[in-house]
Design a protein around this motif. Structure first.
Motif, PDB file in Angstrom:
ATOM      1  N   UNK A 472       0.838  -1.198   0.000  1.00  0.00           N
ATOM      2  CA  UNK A 472       0.000   0.000   0.000  1.00  0.00           C
ATOM      3  C   UNK A 472       0.872   1.246   0.000  1.00  0.00           C
ATOM      4  N   UNK A 474       3.848   1.618  -1.062  1.00  0.00           N
ATOM      5  CA  UNK A 474       4.551   1.810  -2.330  1.00  0.00           C
ATOM      6  C   UNK A 474       3.618   2.325  -3.401  1.00  0.00           C
ATOM      7  N   UNK A 475       2.370   1.818  -3.378  1.00  0.00           N
ATOM      8  CA  UNK A 475       1.388   2.325  -4.331  1.00  0.00           C
ATOM      9  C   UNK A 475       1.188   3.818  -4.128  1.00  0.00           C
ATOM     10  N   UNK A 478       4.049   5.808  -5.369  1.00  0.00           N
ATOM     11  CA  UNK A 478       4.057   5.885  -6.829  1.00  0.00           C
ATOM     12  C   UNK A 478       3.034   6.899  -7.312  1.00  0.00           C
ATOM     13  N   UNK A 479       1.864   6.855  -6.662  1.00  0.00           N
ATOM     14  CA  UNK A 479       0.815   7.803  -7.061  1.00  0.00           C
ATOM     15  C   UNK A 479       1.279   9.228  -6.798  1.00  0.00           C
ATOM     16  N   UNK A 482       3.844  10.324  -9.363  1.00  0.00           N
ATOM     17  CA  UNK A 482       3.307  10.661 -10.676  1.00  0.00           C
ATOM     18  C   UNK A 482       2.464  11.919 -10.606  1.00  0.00           C
ATOM     19  N   UNK A 483       1.805  12.145  -9.467  1.00  0.00           N
ATOM     20  CA  UNK A 483       1.025  13.375  -9.319  1.00  0.00           C
ATOM     21  C   UNK A 483       1.931  14.589  -9.330  1.00  0.00           C
ATOM     22  N   UNK A 492      -4.348  18.079  -3.409  1.00  0.00           N
ATOM     23  CA  UNK A 492      -4.477  16.691  -3.864  1.00  0.00           C
ATOM     24  C   UNK A 492      -3.404  15.822  -3.239  1.00  0.00           C
ATOM     25  N   UNK A 495      -4.195  15.075   0.235  1.00  0.00           N
ATOM     26  CA  UNK A 495      -5.285  14.091   0.278  1.00  0.00           C
ATOM     27  C   UNK A 495      -4.744  12.681   0.112  1.00  0.00           C
ATOM     28  N   UNK A 499      -4.003   9.055   2.967  1.00  0.00           N
ATOM     29  CA  UNK A 499      -4.533   7.713   2.826  1.00  0.00           C
ATOM     30  C   UNK A 499      -3.801   6.716   3.707  1.00  0.00           C
ATOM     31  N   UNK A 501      -2.778   6.000   7.312  1.00  0.00           N
ATOM     32  CA  UNK A 501      -3.077   6.526   8.645  1.00  0.00           C
ATOM     33  C   UNK A 501      -1.804   6.562   9.483  1.00  0.00           C
TER      34      UNK A 501
ATOM     35  N   UNK B 163       3.261   2.809 -12.666  1.00  0.00           N
ATOM     36  CA  UNK B 163       4.179   3.844 -13.138  1.00  0.00           C
ATOM     37  C   UNK B 163       3.699   4.444 -14.438  1.00  0.00           C
ATOM     38  N   UNK B 166      -0.037   6.963 -14.261  1.00  0.00           N
ATOM     39  CA  UNK B 166      -0.174   8.075 -13.320  1.00  0.00           C
ATOM     40  C   UNK B 166      -1.184   9.103 -13.768  1.00  0.00           C
ATOM     41  N   UNK B 177     -13.143  11.771  -4.710  1.00  0.00           N
ATOM     42  CA  UNK B 177     -12.556  12.514  -3.595  1.00  0.00           C
ATOM     43  C   UNK B 177     -13.334  12.349  -2.313  1.00  0.00           C
ATOM     44  N   UNK B 181     -10.930   5.934   0.079  1.00  0.00           N
ATOM     45  CA  UNK B 181     -10.363   4.939  -0.839  1.00  0.00           C
ATOM     46  C   UNK B 181      -9.079   4.383  -0.249  1.00  0.00           C
TER      47      UNK B 181
END
Lengths: 543, 182
Positions: A472, A474-475, A478-479, A482-483, A492, A495, A499, A501, B163, B166, B177, B181
């Motif tokens: 989790x 690592x995901x 990665x997100x 990329x963001x 964002x 936010x 995720x 905690x 990867x 994205x 939002x 999630x």
């Protein structure tokens, strides 16, 4: 191969090469030498996978092949070297040494060759230049020549060596015939040292600079293009067929010298350690490997070779040398009087002393300083009765007895019976306690292997327990990455960060801390393994 | 026999070394096996710290991570020599086939050639695969292969498709939002 060694080899193979290689390698380790069909049958793996695994093992120098039991007409047999697999624990140390001696370029060259097993010079130069360029700022790139220089220096100091060519069966003929004569069977490669061109650099025509891999191309296609380019990159640089591998023995020599020098530094002082370092450096090339002591060097030569920053005058140097010779550790010995005194460094004795210090420190940390006192006593006095132990160690009888029996049950101390009468009557027998350094060192070495195996097991267990959390996090990383790359707003990003905690974050921190500790411990135990292994090998050589 | 009565109270060894005299209570007998992890008398020495140690630690972890990506890490996955090769045990780019035994030399040559062919096929088939991925998701084999394509086996830590995707995620997250999630 002991059970602990095989277990450790299995864990290492699995970590680096996967399950298939582990299965094949472990089976070969346990059964000695096998031919291809038998191996595939006994491991119940497809022939393809077995061939691939053997290729990987041969590439990394861990497996050798040769004519089997049925002689040259029969199938080839494969043998795996347990020692070579265990050297994988030491890779970070090799790379760090290369870095400290030859800088970042040397470090990357060593890393590439260690990871791939064998590489050509041109391939290494290109890959390392690309990697260096990747880390530099935009617009800069590394010239191939810099990498070639670093590579050459590594070869000159014998840290890298050519992979020996595979001998042909008819190699008994003259040297000129060897490359031409084809053979029906290819036998195992000869020892690298016997190959005369072991350290000869090939003449290669390689000019250019490192290329930076563009990261804004579509990831997959870019990788495909780069791979295609590599495969088609068959421009002949003049060194086809010349593969280089790491010369681990040279690294081990370097580590042994380092251990001796630091021992002298801590026992005496910095200047004496410099003198010993100079002596070792001077006799490096002339001393054969595994020699009991270095070639004798005269005091005059030492005086000329000592680095000038130390400003040692001749009489002071003589005093230091006398001090070193008289020291009970016997690091340095006097071999003659010509040239102002001929001095040698006693390598095997130094190793024995280092191993003894390791054993004593192990006993001290596990059983306390009084048990360590008893242990040291027994090491020096060889055989003592129980009463004598109590007297010499100046420990009350009951406690001394307790400690002796604890050490005995851990097999660190042995009991020797000397009967007075042929019927071995207990009241008429001497019972002497003794410590034998070599068997105890072997015992501790096996304990070290078991310890490393346990550390790796524990690390795998911890990782498996927290796999969900790790994935989790690592995901999310990665997100986030990329963001950020696509320029999202901080809201964002916040936010997404939320995720995870807080207790999960704590758990992940704790996990990272544990894994770091376990890894660091592995490196630490490997240093002890190296010392004990060197000592044991040195005793077997001097027989 | 003569000693049976008179020598009854004599032992053949020195009794003092036993640790208890005659007539005293015997030491307590063990009722349970000794503990698996007996309590340590002395705590182990803390690990050394310093720049060198930290650097070697980082090196070790890097080596471990990168060895999983190298071609020498062999996975027991399927090797399909057709347009879609999903076994990623690619040939090693340094190996020279003459260093291997002759029985494997032929294998290695063949393998290298086959995978070179597949390299070219794969780069051409890349666009086809993208279309196929969305179209064929109902198919069992398609699903299995998608799984192989997106994620390598469990040993790796990174899920490759994330990867690439994205930008897609950025679009989706606007919708989700309000919901929690994971």
């Amino acid at each position: 191969m002991t059970a602990q060694e095989v277990r450790l080899c299995a864990l290492l193979l699995q970590e680096h090469f996967g399950e298939v290689v582990e299965k094949v390698g472990t089976h070969l380790l346990r059964s000695g030498a096998l031919n291809l069909r038998a191996l595939a049958h006994e491991t119940r793996t497809s022939l393809d996978l077995v061939k691939k695994s053997l290729c990987v093992l041969v590439q990394h120098g861990m497996c050798t092949f040769g004519p089997g039991r049925r002689g040259p007409a029969g199938p080839l047999e494969y043998r795996v070297s347990c020692e070579r697999i265990l050297y994988m624990l030491r890779y970070p140390r090799y790379i760090y040494t290369a870095k400290s001696l030859y800088g970042d370029t040397g470090e990357l060259v060593m890393e590439e060759i260690l990871q791939r097993g064998q590489m050509t010079m041109s391939n290494t130069v290109r890959t390392v230049a690309d990697r260096l360029t990747q880390n530099m700022e935009d617009g800069q790139s590394t010239d191939y020549n810099d990498v070639v220089t670093a590579f050459s220096r590594l070869v000159e100091t014998h840290f890298l060596q050519r992979c020996p060519p595979v001998d042909t069966a008819t190699s008994k003929k003259t040297v000129s015939e060897v490359p031409e004569s084809p053979a029906s069977t290819i036998t195992q490669p000869s020892q690298p040292e016997n190959y005369p061109d072991c350290y000869k650099l090939p003449q290669i025509h390689l000019t250019g600079r490192g290329k930076r891999r563009r990261s804004d191309e579509d990831g997959d296609v870019g990788a495909r293009v780069a791979k295609k380019a590599k495969l088609e990159h068959t421009e002949a640089c003049g060194d086809e067929g010349i593969y280089w591998q790491v010369n681990v023995e040279r690294f081990h020599l370097h580590f042994r010298h380092q251990a001796i020098i630091s021992a002298v530094a801590s026992k005496l002082d910095q200047t004496s350690s410099e003198i010993v370092r100079t002596m070792l450096r001077m006799s490096e090339v002339t001393t054969p490997a595994n020699a009991a002591y270095t070639q004798a060097v005269s005091a005059n030569e030492i005086f000329r070779a000592v680095p000038p920053s130390y400003n040692i005058s001749r009489p002071i140097l003589d005093q230091y040398l006398t001090l070193l010779v008289d020291d009970p550790m016997e690091f340095v010995g006097k071999a003659g009087d010509s040239g102002g005194g001929m001095y040698v460094v006693n390598l095997h004795r130094a190793l024995a002393n280092l191993a003894r210090a390791t054993l004593e420190s192990v006993v001290q940390e596990r059983f306390g300083s009084r048990s360590a006192r008893i242990f040291r006593l027994l090491l020096r006095k060889r055989h003592l009765e129980q009463k004598q132990v109590e007297d010499f160690a100046m420990i009350p009888a009951k406690e001394a007895k307790d400690m002796l029996y604890t050490l005995l049950s851990e097999n660190l101390v042995q009991l020797q019976e000397i009967p007075k009468t042929p019927d071995h009557a207990p009241s008429r027998t001497f019972y002497l306690y003794t410590v034998n350094q070599l068997p105890t060192a072997r015992l501790l070495l096996q304990n070290c292997y078991k310890a490393v195996g346990n550390l790796i097991d524990r690390r795998l267990f911890e990782t498996k327990e927290n796999k969900r959390h790790l994935e989790k996090s690592q995901r999310i990383e990665a997100i986030l990455g990329s963001l950020q790359a696509s320029g999202a707003e901080p809201a964002q990003l916040a936010e997404v960060e939320e995720m995870i905690t807080a207790p999960e974050r704590q758990q992940l921190e704790a996990l990272r801390h544990h894994i770091n500790k376990l890894d660091s411990s592995e490196n630490q135990v490997d240093e002890t393994i190296f010392l004990l292994e060197s000592y044991i090998k040195s005793t077997s050589c001097s027989r | 026999m003569a000693g049976r009565g008179r020598g009854r109270t004599q032992f053949t060894f020195n009794v003092d070394s036993l640790g208890f005299g005659r007539g005293e209570a015997l030491p307590a007998s063990a009722l349970v096996p000794s503990p698996l992890f007996p309590p340590l008398q002395f705590r182990p020495v803390p690990l050394p710290t310093g720049e060198e140690v930290d650097y070697m630690l980082a090196l070790k972890q890097e080596l471990r991570a990168s060895s999983k990506i190298l071609p020498s890490h062999i996975r027991p996955g399927r090797v399909k020599i057709d347009n879609r090769v999903h076994d990623i045990s690619l040939p090693f780019y340094g190996g020279h086939f003459l260093t291997f035994a002759i029985e494997m030399a032929f294998f290695h040559c063949w393998f290298q050639q086959t995978l070179e062919k597949n390299e070219k096929n794969q780069s051409e088939g890349e666009e086809d695969e993208e279309k196929k991925k969305t179209g064929e998701e109902e198919e069992e084999s398609g699903e299995g292969e998608d799984y192989d394509e997106e994620e390598f086996e469990e040993e790796t830590d990174y899920i490759m498709s994330y990867f690439d995707n994205g930008e897609d995620f950025g679009g989706d997250s606007d919708d989700n939002m309000d919901e929690a999630t994971y």
